[in-house]
Design a protein around this motif. Structure first.
Motif: not given
Length: 145
Positions: A112-134
């Motif tokens: 479950r904690d794997l989804a938190w890596v998306v927050v890390r990428w959002a903060e550090e890489a600052r992508p224009d678009v994030i798609c997370m599917e689950n």
């Protein structure tokens, strides 16, 4: 020394430095990347997965993508991107241990904690678009909105 310390993108990388990168984190066999390619006209620039067999299949389907065999937490966003802009981050955190398709409500916190890596990428890489599917059970983990 992590795997990310040794990453050096080839000078003939498949993307132009000014072109925003496409990152497929949690890359499996390449189904999501195929959809991305169909929608955007090109494969992801980088695919990340800790499974060698999954990456081998992804590489067979997307040979022009740079494949990183790494735990997603060890893949430092700024090292992976080299500071280049990220146009799309695709994330498909593992869901098989808590999906109703498995037949029981098993919730493995490490998965479950794997989804938190998306927050890390959002903060550090600052992508224009994030798609997370689950899976739909994802919303039961806590506040999503």
């Amino acid at each position: 020394m992590s795997i990310m310390d040794s990453i050096a993108l080839p000078h003939d990388a498949p993307f132009e430095p000014a072109t925003p990168m496409i990152i497929d984190s949690f890359a499996g066999g390449g189904g999501a990347s195929t959809g991305i390619e169909m929608a955007l006209g090109r494969s992801p620039d980088v695919a990340i997965n800790h499974s060698g067999p999954a990456l081998a299949l992804h590489q067979a389907n997307h040979p022009e993508t740079l494949h990183l065999n790494s735990n997603i937490w060890d893949a430092d966003p700024l090292s992976v991107t080299g500071g280049r802009p990220v146009g799309l981050l695709w994330a498909s955190p593992d869901c098989k241990h808590f999906s109703k398709a498995k037949g029981a409500a098993l919730c493995d916190r490490n998965i479950r904690d794997l989804a938190w890596v998306v927050v890390r990428w959002a903060e550090e890489a600052r992508p224009d678009v994030i798609c997370m599917e689950n899976v739909e059970e994802f919303v039961t983990w806590g506040p999503v909105g």
